[in-house]
Design an enzyme around this catalytic site. Structure first.
Site, mmCIF file in Angstrom:
data_model
loop_
_atom_site.group_PDB
_atom_site.id
_atom_site.type_symbol
_atom_site.label_atom_id
_atom_site.label_comp_id
_atom_site.label_asym_id
_atom_site.label_seq_id
_atom_site.Cartn_x
_atom_site.Cartn_y
_atom_site.Cartn_z
ATOM 1 N N ARG A 118 0.835 -1.200 0.000
ATOM 2 C CA ARG A 118 0.000 0.000 0.000
ATOM 3 C C ARG A 118 0.871 1.251 0.000
ATOM 4 O O ARG A 118 1.926 1.280 0.646
ATOM 5 C CB ARG A 118 -0.848 -0.022 1.260
ATOM 6 N N THR A 418 -8.701 0.886 -10.431
ATOM 7 C CA THR A 418 -7.963 -0.283 -9.943
ATOM 8 C C THR A 418 -8.051 -1.450 -10.933
ATOM 9 O O THR A 418 -8.838 -1.413 -11.867
ATOM 10 C CB THR A 418 -8.503 -0.733 -8.562
ATOM 11 N N THR A 436 -3.453 -0.648 -7.920
ATOM 12 C CA THR A 436 -4.230 0.558 -8.205
ATOM 13 C C THR A 436 -3.343 1.801 -8.215
ATOM 14 O O THR A 436 -2.208 1.765 -7.730
ATOM 15 C CB THR A 436 -5.311 0.716 -7.099
ATOM 16 N N GLU A 457 -3.790 8.022 -3.745
ATOM 17 C CA GLU A 457 -4.310 7.053 -2.767
ATOM 18 C C GLU A 457 -4.623 7.675 -1.415
ATOM 19 O O GLU A 457 -5.456 7.164 -0.671
ATOM 20 C CB GLU A 457 -3.271 5.937 -2.581
ATOM 21 N N ASP A 460 -7.958 8.107 0.242
ATOM 22 C CA ASP A 460 -8.668 7.032 0.949
ATOM 23 C C ASP A 460 -8.681 7.244 2.461
ATOM 24 O O ASP A 460 -9.381 6.537 3.184
ATOM 25 C CB ASP A 460 -8.039 5.658 0.635
ATOM 26 N N SER A 485 -9.970 -1.144 0.318
ATOM 27 C CA SER A 485 -11.017 -2.172 0.204
ATOM 28 C C SER A 485 -10.542 -3.351 -0.632
ATOM 29 O O SER A 485 -11.316 -4.276 -0.903
ATOM 30 C CB SER A 485 -12.255 -1.584 -0.480
ATOM 31 N N GLY A 506 -13.121 0.234 -5.771
ATOM 32 C CA GLY A 506 -13.251 0.914 -4.476
ATOM 33 C C GLY A 506 -13.941 -0.010 -3.488
ATOM 34 O O GLY A 506 -13.679 -1.217 -3.457
HETATM 35 N N1 GLU Z 1 -8.320 3.169 -3.379
HETATM 36 C C1 GLU Z 1 -9.209 2.050 -3.451
HETATM 37 C C2 GLU Z 1 -8.940 1.070 -2.353
HETATM 38 O O1 GLU Z 1 -7.841 0.902 -1.964
HETATM 39 C C3 GLU Z 1 -9.040 1.352 -4.724
HETATM 40 C C4 GLU Z 1 -9.406 2.233 -5.821
HETATM 41 C C5 GLU Z 1 -10.705 1.902 -6.353
HETATM 42 O O2 GLU Z 1 -10.858 0.759 -6.798
HETATM 43 O O3 GLU Z 1 -11.567 2.765 -6.366
HETATM 44 O O4 GLU Z 1 -9.814 0.429 -1.886
#
Ligand code: GLU
Length: 614
Positions: A118, A418, A436, A457, A460, A485, A506
């Protein structure tokens, strides 16, 4: 992400109506002149056979992984090769500038292992970094989305490096070769690539480096033209030569930091993007981390997934544990879907309260996944009436069957960026890998002359505490990872791989993985049918998001009668609203593998096996 994404439908429709202008470009971008009749490689949603398999959203990427398997590489080598190719052909979803999570089944050790790659916040980030100094209110979302401030230290190259060094058989240089070739030779632009560029066009135009690369000669890439990215090919060659220290301690890193601190605005931009906090020390301090996978035993099968900093494994696992308290069957599909929605609703209430970066708060991972806690939470579900969201979280540290129906917080909306891939090899190793750059197009900032976009990122994180007086494990912090997620999942039956599955999208990643598992394991669908079935996504919101196919189904009426409310899922760059985009594998008797991709969503994915059965 924790903020609402820009509306995209109008932009993509407008862009698609633009004339197909032929352009050519020597430095990169699309050059349709010689290839105006070129077609992308054929795609197959299901392939069954043996010897190894790859499934991803894109045929160039799946082929890159398959080539590595064919030459004797293992599932990890193939996963890195596929991911690197996705960085070329799906540059708005994933790449060197982003992060992700890899889950790996090691056939020799009979163990599931994971890497948390991450993105992390810079050392100078504070819990109030996304608040306006003068008002104390959260900064406007688009000022953060399209800025250096939301760029986390990339984790993808470190993930590739760690995975290959620990579990792979080839060096990074070799795993990057197929992707480098695609970046040099170019790929044929398809409708999805053009539509994704179109939906980003406005914000891409604000950054010179991004316009230069993705809007060659100032225009959208033409469908059927060839898109080359020699800058990215050079970046991959440098990583191949110098290793990932070229990013974490070397020249690529210097360029990343410069770009984050001074985003390269285009001359026509009407504003200056906020600078980011990243310094070279932040890059040097970055580590991809081995973590224990989450495990939920579901009706005798072991469902392994990604633990915190992702909420994927705990949320999918908790929902399955809740569902285990009920009998679900295809004889009453509406009741099964009702229970799926309720279990998801409840586990999302708990996810938001309890999950964040485990380095910064005491995440009760084990308790969230305990059968006792699930039993408590299952008590909320009635077969004749839908629950009302938002529900308050339960307390997994003190399970007590209190059937708490208090109201909680509203859920943020999240979009469909992603990408996910799965690989397997002839030795029985399996990889499920989601990566992603956050939203489609990331921060919209391309590192000049490096050929890749930077993530956003850090959006988030929760910009401000969700509830006053209640600890929020997902506030920004120095060196902290925002809650994800992503749910790369591997299911074992009798200790052997049965299914590998994951999705982008997401927070809908969690519901997509969960619904696919319920379809397959409870409703008796084949894996391709489980993937193709219309999706519904309940994330502790008043209304459940649905794909059009569900809204016209007989189950919809029955669920309406129970008090469920449905809204059409938000539209993105595809003609119809969609939820998720699964790539999956199922391991069949006699060493056979069924590789499964989306038949239609995102224009259809690409499933491949090494030796296809007739
Ligand atoms: N940032 C999202 C996550 O880590 C992933 C991006 C997305 O799929 O919108 O869950």
């Amino acid at each position: 992400m924790a903020v609402r994404r820009a509306a995209v439908a109008a932009a993509s429709a407008a862009a698609l109506s633009l004339s197909l202008l032929a352009t050519s470009c020597s430095a990169g971008g699309a050059s349709p002149a010689a290839d105006s009749k070129a077609q992308p490689p054929p795609k197959k949603a299901v392939a069954t056979g043996s010897g190894g398999a790859v499934s991803s959203v894109n045929p160039y990427a799946s082929r890159a992984g398959l080539d590595v398997l064919r030459k004797g590489g293992n599932a990890v080598d193939a996963a890195v090769a596929t991911a690197a190719a996705l960085g070329v052909v799906e540059p708005y979803s994933a790449g060197v500038g982003g992060g992700g999570y890899m889950v790996y089944y090691d056939a020799k050790a009979k163990k599931v292992r994971t890497i948390d790659g991450r993105e992390t916040a810079p050392a100078t980030m504070r819990s109030d970094s996304f608040l306006d100094r003068s008002t104390g209110k959260p900064l406007p979302s688009d000022e953060v989305i399209n800025s250096g401030l939301s760029v986390g230290v990339p984790g993808t190259p470190a993930t590739w490096d760690k995975a290959l060094k620990n579990w792979g058989t080839v060096p990074l240089a070799k795993a990057l070769r197929p992707a480098t070739r695609i970046a040099d030779d170019g790929f044929v632009v398809n409708d999805e690539f053009r539509a994704q560029t179109a939906m980003n066009e406005k914000r891409f135009r604000d950054f010179k480096s991004t316009t230069d690369l993705f809007l060659p000669k100032g225009e959208l890439p033409v469908v059927g033209s060839r898109f080359r990215n020699p800058d990215l090919a050079r970046t991959y060659r440098q990583l191949a030569r110098e290793g990932v220290k070229a990013l974490y301690r070397g020249g690529i890193g210097r360029d990343v930091v410069r770009t984050v601190q001074r985003p390269p605005m285009a001359s026509g931009a009407d504003h200056k993007a906020r600078p980011g906090l990243m310094k070279r020390g932040d890059l040097a301090a970055y580590r991809a981390v081995h973590r224990e996978p989450t495990r939920a035993n579901y009706r005798g099968m072991d469902v392994y997934s990604m633990g915190p900093s992702s909420a994927g494994g705990t949320t999918v696992g908790e929902a399955l544990n809740i569902l285990e308290n009920f009998h679900l069957s295809k004889a009453d599909k509406a009741q099964a879907l009702h229970h799926y929605l309720e279990a998801s609703r409840i586990s999302f209430a708990d996810r938001n309260r309890w999950v964040g970066d485990p380095k910064f708060s005491d995440v009760p991972t084990e308790q969230l996944l305990s059968k006792d806690f699930a039993k408590d939470r299952a008590c909320l579900i009635r077969s004749d009436k839908a629950l009302k969201s938002p529900l308050a979280p339960g307390d997994p540290r003190h399970p007590g069957a209190d059937c708490d129906r208090r109201t909680g917080n509203k859920e943020p909306h999240e979009g469909p960026s992603t990408t996910h891939l799965v690989t397997a090899d002839r030795w029985g190793n399996v990889v499920s890998y989601t990566l992603t750059i956050e939203q489609t197009g990331g921060s919209a900032i391309t590192v000049p002359k490096r050929g890749f976009l930077l993530n956003n990122e850090l959006t988030d994180f929760d910009f401000a505490p969700l509830t006053k007086g209640t600890p929020d494990p997902n506030l920004p912090g120095p060196g902290k990872r925002p809650r994800s997620s992503m749910s790369p999942t591997i299911v074992l039956r009798d200790g052997k791989p049965m299914i590998a599955v994951g999705s982008p999208g997401g927070a809908t990643i969690i519901t997509t993985v969960l619904q696919t598992l319920v379809n397959r394991l409870d409703l008796g669908m084949s894996l391709p049918a489980a993937v193709a079935a219309p999706r519904i996504s309940q994330r502790n919101q008043t209304a459940t998001e649905a794909e059009p196919g569900f809204l016209s189904s007989p189950e919809r009426k029955k669920l309406d009668a129970l008090g469920h409310e449905f809204v059409l899922a938000p539209k993105t760059f595809t003609p119809a609203p969609e939820i998720g985009a699964v790539a999956a594998l199922e391991f069949l008797p006699h060493g056979k593998i069924s590789a499964v991709a989306e038949p239609e969503r995102r224009g259809g994915g690409s499933a491949m096996v090494l030796k296809e059965s007739r």
